[in-house]
Design a protein around this motif. Sequence first.
Motif, mmCIF file in Angstrom:
data_model
loop_
_atom_site.group_PDB
_atom_site.id
_atom_site.type_symbol
_atom_site.label_atom_id
_atom_site.label_comp_id
_atom_site.label_asym_id
_atom_site.label_seq_id
_atom_site.Cartn_x
_atom_site.Cartn_y
_atom_site.Cartn_z
ATOM 1 N N LEU A 103 66.415 -1.495 48.385
ATOM 2 C CA LEU A 103 66.788 -2.893 48.196
ATOM 3 C C LEU A 103 68.048 -3.224 48.990
ATOM 4 O O LEU A 103 68.114 -4.249 49.676
ATOM 5 N N ILE A 104 69.030 -2.350 48.924
ATOM 6 C CA ILE A 104 70.287 -2.564 49.658
ATOM 7 C C ILE A 104 70.032 -2.519 51.161
ATOM 8 O O ILE A 104 70.550 -3.353 51.913
ATOM 9 N N GLN A 105 69.223 -1.570 51.610
ATOM 10 C CA GLN A 105 68.909 -1.478 53.033
ATOM 11 C C GLN A 105 68.118 -2.691 53.502
ATOM 12 O O GLN A 105 68.331 -3.182 54.603
ATOM 13 N N GLY A 106 67.215 -3.198 52.662
ATOM 14 C CA GLY A 106 66.460 -4.394 53.003
ATOM 15 C C GLY A 106 67.365 -5.601 53.154
ATOM 16 O O GLY A 106 67.185 -6.412 54.074
ATOM 17 N N GLU A 107 68.338 -5.739 52.265
ATOM 18 C CA GLU A 107 69.292 -6.845 52.373
ATOM 19 C C GLU A 107 70.125 -6.723 53.645
ATOM 20 O O GLU A 107 70.400 -7.720 54.315
ATOM 21 N N ARG A 108 70.527 -5.499 53.984
ATOM 22 C CA ARG A 108 71.323 -5.280 55.195
ATOM 23 C C ARG A 108 70.516 -5.640 56.448
ATOM 24 O O ARG A 108 71.010 -6.323 57.345
ATOM 25 N N LYS A 111 70.221 -9.421 56.741
ATOM 26 C CA LYS A 111 71.456 -10.023 57.273
ATOM 27 C C LYS A 111 71.535 -9.831 58.779
ATOM 28 O O LYS A 111 71.943 -10.743 59.509
ATOM 29 N N LEU A 112 71.143 -8.653 59.248
ATOM 30 C CA LEU A 112 71.179 -8.397 60.692
ATOM 31 C C LEU A 112 70.200 -9.294 61.433
ATOM 32 O O LEU A 112 70.525 -9.841 62.489
ATOM 33 N N VAL A 113 69.008 -9.452 60.886
ATOM 34 C CA VAL A 113 67.999 -10.315 61.534
ATOM 35 C C VAL A 113 68.473 -11.770 61.542
ATOM 36 O O VAL A 113 68.343 -12.476 62.540
#
Length: 117
Positions: A103-108, A111-113
């Motif tokens: 979940l945290i990696q998906g949010e990161r 944000k990058l996209v």
Amino acid sequence: MLEKKNTRKHRISKEIQRKIAIIIHQKINDPRLGMSTISGVELSRDFSHAKIFVTFLNKNTQKKINTNIFILNNSAQFIRKILHKSIKLRNVPKLTFIYDNSLIQGERIDKLVRSIY
């Protein structure tokens, strides 16, 4: 034949996921856990071990996450006993709780996209 095993494995892992979520919310009386979500279960080939992937709401620090994983792993035998009573399996797998940071990696990544556009 292989497809049948995979669907059985999938059904069993989903049932274990559902039962463990109920057990944690109803039977584990540790206020440090807060809100936890079982995000997945990965069973070994012989169904003897299960990795339980868990996420926590409002537990952003690594120390809190480690404490909660420690609590769950210490409660694994208790959870396994209750699971044995509520699920019809010859052998209930040994449980290992692992923090799911997807979940945290998906949010990161999101944000990058978004920063690109």
